[in-house]
Motif scaffolding. Structure first.
Motif, PDB file in Angstrom:
ATOM      1  N   TYR A   6       0.351  -8.687 -14.908  1.00  0.00           N
ATOM      2  CA  TYR A   6      -1.057  -9.061 -14.946  1.00  0.00           C
ATOM      3  C   TYR A   6      -1.999  -7.985 -14.387  1.00  0.00           C
ATOM      4  CZ  TYR A   6       1.129 -13.629 -15.590  1.00  0.00           C
ATOM      5  OH  TYR A   6       1.897 -14.688 -16.056  1.00  0.00           O
ATOM      6  N   GLY A   7      -1.435  -6.946 -13.902  1.00  0.00           N
ATOM      7  CA  GLY A   7      -2.252  -5.871 -13.347  1.00  0.00           C
ATOM      8  C   GLY A   7      -2.383  -5.950 -11.831  1.00  0.00           C
ATOM      9  N   THR A   8      -2.437  -7.177 -11.282  1.00  0.00           N
ATOM     10  CA  THR A   8      -2.507  -7.408  -9.833  1.00  0.00           C
ATOM     11  C   THR A   8      -2.329  -8.879  -9.566  1.00  0.00           C
ATOM     12  OG1 THR A   8      -3.908  -7.284  -7.870  1.00  0.00           O
ATOM     13  CG2 THR A   8      -5.023  -7.555  -9.979  1.00  0.00           C
ATOM     14  N   ILE A   9      -1.867  -9.196  -8.381  1.00  0.00           N
ATOM     15  CA  ILE A   9      -1.698 -10.593  -7.992  1.00  0.00           C
ATOM     16  C   ILE A   9      -3.047 -11.299  -7.923  1.00  0.00           C
ATOM     17  CG2 ILE A   9      -1.824 -10.120  -5.509  1.00  0.00           C
ATOM     18  CD1 ILE A   9       0.523 -12.665  -7.215  1.00  0.00           C
ATOM     19  N   ASP A  10      -4.111 -10.528  -7.810  1.00  0.00           N
ATOM     20  CA  ASP A  10      -5.444 -11.124  -7.730  1.00  0.00           C
ATOM     21  C   ASP A  10      -5.842 -11.768  -9.065  1.00  0.00           C
ATOM     22  OD1 ASP A  10      -5.548 -10.118  -5.144  1.00  0.00           O
ATOM     23  OD2 ASP A  10      -6.816  -8.399  -5.639  1.00  0.00           O
ATOM     24  N   ASN A  11      -5.199 -11.356 -10.154  1.00  0.00           N
ATOM     25  CA  ASN A  11      -5.565 -11.893 -11.483  1.00  0.00           C
ATOM     26  C   ASN A  11      -4.797 -13.187 -11.793  1.00  0.00           C
ATOM     27  OD1 ASN A  11      -7.286  -9.735 -11.953  1.00  0.00           O
ATOM     28  ND2 ASN A  11      -5.642  -8.500 -12.919  1.00  0.00           N
ATOM     29  N   GLU A  26       0.832  -1.197   0.000  1.00  0.00           N
ATOM     30  CA  GLU A  26       0.000   0.000   0.000  1.00  0.00           C
ATOM     31  C   GLU A  26       0.875   1.260   0.000  1.00  0.00           C
ATOM     32  OE1 GLU A  26      -3.592   2.086   2.625  1.00  0.00           O
ATOM     33  OE2 GLU A  26      -2.606   0.257   3.333  1.00  0.00           O
ATOM     34  N   ALA A  27       1.945   1.244   0.787  1.00  0.00           N
ATOM     35  CA  ALA A  27       2.839   2.400   0.839  1.00  0.00           C
ATOM     36  C   ALA A  27       3.558   2.619  -0.488  1.00  0.00           C
ATOM     37  CB  ALA A  27       3.858   2.206   1.964  1.00  0.00           C
ATOM     38  N   LYS A  28       3.822   1.526  -1.215  1.00  0.00           N
ATOM     39  CA  LYS A  28       4.557   1.641  -2.481  1.00  0.00           C
ATOM     40  C   LYS A  28       3.626   1.723  -3.697  1.00  0.00           C
ATOM     41  CE  LYS A  28       8.567   1.230  -0.464  1.00  0.00           C
ATOM     42  NZ  LYS A  28       9.558   2.340  -0.440  1.00  0.00           N
ATOM     43  N   GLY A  29       2.338   1.630  -3.448  1.00  0.00           N
ATOM     44  CA  GLY A  29       1.392   1.727  -4.557  1.00  0.00           C
ATOM     45  C   GLY A  29       1.282   0.455  -5.365  1.00  0.00           C
ATOM     46  N   ILE A  30       1.540  -0.696  -4.763  1.00  0.00           N
ATOM     47  CA  ILE A  30       1.448  -1.984  -5.446  1.00  0.00           C
ATOM     48  C   ILE A  30       0.075  -2.599  -5.146  1.00  0.00           C
ATOM     49  CG2 ILE A  30       2.444  -4.305  -5.641  1.00  0.00           C
ATOM     50  CD1 ILE A  30       5.097  -3.099  -4.630  1.00  0.00           C
ATOM     51  N   PRO A  31      -0.714  -2.904  -6.151  1.00  0.00           N
ATOM     52  CA  PRO A  31      -2.061  -3.445  -5.912  1.00  0.00           C
ATOM     53  C   PRO A  31      -2.010  -4.902  -5.430  1.00  0.00           C
ATOM     54  CG  PRO A  31      -1.604  -3.435  -8.249  1.00  0.00           C
ATOM     55  CD  PRO A  31      -0.447  -2.743  -7.606  1.00  0.00           C
ATOM     56  N   GLY A  32      -3.094  -5.339  -4.795  1.00  0.00           N
ATOM     57  CA  GLY A  32      -3.186  -6.731  -4.338  1.00  0.00           C
ATOM     58  C   GLY A  32      -4.048  -6.791  -3.102  1.00  0.00           C
ATOM     59  N   SER A  33      -4.628  -7.977  -2.873  1.00  0.00           N
ATOM     60  CA  SER A  33      -5.498  -8.167  -1.720  1.00  0.00           C
ATOM     61  C   SER A  33      -5.005  -9.352  -0.895  1.00  0.00           C
ATOM     62  CB  SER A  33      -6.931  -8.431  -2.182  1.00  0.00           C
ATOM     63  OG  SER A  33      -7.002  -9.678  -2.854  1.00  0.00           O
ATOM     64  N   TYR A  34      -5.545  -9.403   0.299  1.00  0.00           N
ATOM     65  CA  TYR A  34      -5.179 -10.522   1.173  1.00  0.00           C
ATOM     66  C   TYR A  34      -5.586 -11.847   0.522  1.00  0.00           C
ATOM     67  CZ  TYR A  34      -4.720 -13.278   5.476  1.00  0.00           C
ATOM     68  OH  TYR A  34      -4.349 -14.230   6.409  1.00  0.00           O
ATOM     69  N   HIS A  35      -6.774 -11.882  -0.048  1.00  0.00           N
ATOM     70  CA  HIS A  35      -7.267 -13.114  -0.676  1.00  0.00           C
ATOM     71  C   HIS A  35      -6.390 -13.517  -1.861  1.00  0.00           C
ATOM     72  CE1 HIS A  35      -9.997 -16.124  -2.259  1.00  0.00           C
ATOM     73  NE2 HIS A  35      -9.964 -15.518  -3.449  1.00  0.00           N
ATOM     74  N   GLY A  36      -6.039 -12.545  -2.699  1.00  0.00           N
ATOM     75  CA  GLY A  36      -5.218 -12.863  -3.880  1.00  0.00           C
ATOM     76  C   GLY A  36      -3.856 -13.401  -3.468  1.00  0.00           C
ATOM     77  N   LEU A  37      -3.246 -12.813  -2.436  1.00  0.00           N
ATOM     78  CA  LEU A  37      -1.939 -13.291  -1.979  1.00  0.00           C
ATOM     79  C   LEU A  37      -2.063 -14.678  -1.343  1.00  0.00           C
ATOM     80  CD1 LEU A  37      -0.488 -10.022  -0.353  1.00  0.00           C
ATOM     81  CD2 LEU A  37       0.216 -11.075  -2.524  1.00  0.00           C
ATOM     82  N   ALA A  85       7.017 -10.716  -5.630  1.00  0.00           N
ATOM     83  CA  ALA A  85       6.103 -11.457  -6.514  1.00  0.00           C
ATOM     84  C   ALA A  85       4.894 -10.612  -6.863  1.00  0.00           C
ATOM     85  CB  ALA A  85       5.681 -12.756  -5.853  1.00  0.00           C
ATOM     86  N   ALA A  86       4.336  -9.876  -5.860  1.00  0.00           N
ATOM     87  CA  ALA A  86       3.176  -9.026  -6.120  1.00  0.00           C
ATOM     88  C   ALA A  86       3.557  -7.877  -7.050  1.00  0.00           C
ATOM     89  CB  ALA A  86       2.636  -8.478  -4.807  1.00  0.00           C
ATOM     90  N   ASN A  87       4.758  -7.368  -6.930  1.00  0.00           N
ATOM     91  CA  ASN A  87       5.215  -6.276  -7.801  1.00  0.00           C
ATOM     92  C   ASN A  87       5.361  -6.779  -9.246  1.00  0.00           C
ATOM     93  OD1 ASN A  87       6.099  -3.661  -8.383  1.00  0.00           O
ATOM     94  ND2 ASN A  87       8.246  -4.122  -7.890  1.00  0.00           N
ATOM     95  N   TYR A  88       5.883  -7.985  -9.404  1.00  0.00           N
ATOM     96  CA  TYR A  88       6.008  -8.583 -10.741  1.00  0.00           C
ATOM     97  C   TYR A  88       4.630  -8.854 -11.342  1.00  0.00           C
ATOM     98  CZ  TYR A  88       6.457 -12.437 -14.058  1.00  0.00           C
ATOM     99  OH  TYR A  88       6.345 -13.265 -15.176  1.00  0.00           O
ATOM    100  N   ALA A  89       3.704  -9.418 -10.547  1.00  0.00           N
ATOM    101  CA  ALA A  89       2.361  -9.729 -11.033  1.00  0.00           C
ATOM    102  C   ALA A  89       1.616  -8.460 -11.433  1.00  0.00           C
ATOM    103  CB  ALA A  89       1.577 -10.482  -9.970  1.00  0.00           C
ATOM    104  N   ALA A  90       1.811  -7.371 -10.676  1.00  0.00           N
ATOM    105  CA  ALA A  90       1.154  -6.104 -11.011  1.00  0.00           C
ATOM    106  C   ALA A  90       1.675  -5.584 -12.338  1.00  0.00           C
ATOM    107  CB  ALA A  90       1.407  -5.074  -9.914  1.00  0.00           C
TER     108      ALA A  90
END
Length: 237
Positions: free
Chosen positions: A227-232, A147-158, A219-224
């Motif tokens: 793929y736009g977000t780790i949730d995808n 959140e501080a770095k502006g990287i999208p993702g949710s608890y469920h997706g992770l 991993a979340a930064n790469y997925a964003a």
């Protein structure tokens, strides 16, 4: 024979003349004595003796003099007391002035300090947040950093991707897939290969690929980015 009247009258007259003569001789003798007492060659002069001054023995003037001296001493004491009182008053005034100046200086210093404090932006004291050393704690900490770095993702997706890739084991490693065959096996909670981890490493986290938080955020930064977000992500990525 009785004396004639003429003879008695002569005797009375003679007697008076004798008295006058005797008085004159006495007077002359006294004058002669007085003249004989004057030194030879001295001039004789008739002088009138000055009357002797009268001396007053009254006690009243003495009392007045004593009272006057007492009054003078009392007046001198009053003057000394007045001078001392003025000195004390001046000292007290100086002390009060100094105290007032010191108080004013302290008040100015306090106002200046308050002004400087007001000019500075208030710093919000944030207590260090603690996280549990488990999967839930790792995901929660990773989400705060994202959140501080502006990287999208949710608890469920992770969480779903972690369970699929490593079953929640931060030391998991894949030694059989294509990456392993190429010498760069996938590692960590989200099975990230070393080149991807280094390319998408999030500043402020560990450079250890097995560190749970560092592995998740990279991993979340790469997925964003891909793929736009780790949730995808729902399969190997």
């Amino acid at each position: 024979m009785p004396q004639s009247i003429f003879t008695r009258d002569r005797s009375r007259a003679l007697t008076r003349h004798r008295k006058i003569a005797i008085a004159g001789v006495g007077t002359f003798g006294a004058a002669a004595v007085a003249l004989s007492a004057i030194p030879a060659g001295a001039e004789t002069a008739t002088t009138e003796a000055a009357p002797a001054p009268k001396v007053s023995y009254s006690a009243e003037p003495i009392k007045d003099v004593k009272a006057s001296v007492t009054d003078q001493i009392a007046g001198a004491d009053e003057k000394v007391a007045a001078i001392e009182a003025r000195k004390e008053a001046a000292a007290e005034a100086a002390a009060e002035k100094e105290a007032a100046a010191e108080k004013a200086a302290q008040e100015r210093a306090a106002k200046e300090a308050a002004a400087r404090s007001a000019e500075r932006a208030p710093v919000k004291q944030v207590s260090a947040k603690s996280y549990a050393d488990n999967l839930h704690g790792w995901i929660t900490e990773a989400l705060d950093i994202m959140e501080a770095k502006g990287i999208p993702g949710s608890y469920h997706g992770l969480h779903k991707n972690i369970i699929r890739e490593s079953s929640g084991d931060p030391n998991a490693i894949n030694n059989w897939d294509i990456n392993a065959q190429n010498g760069i096996p996938s590692k960590g909670l989200l099975q990230v290969i070393p080149p991807t981890f280094q390319a998408y490493h999030v500043p402020g986290t560990s450079w250890d690929i097995y560190d749970p938080v560092a592995n998740i955020t990279a991993a979340a930064n790469y997925a964003a980015d891909r793929y736009g977000t780790i949730d995808n992500v729902n399969s190997a990525y």
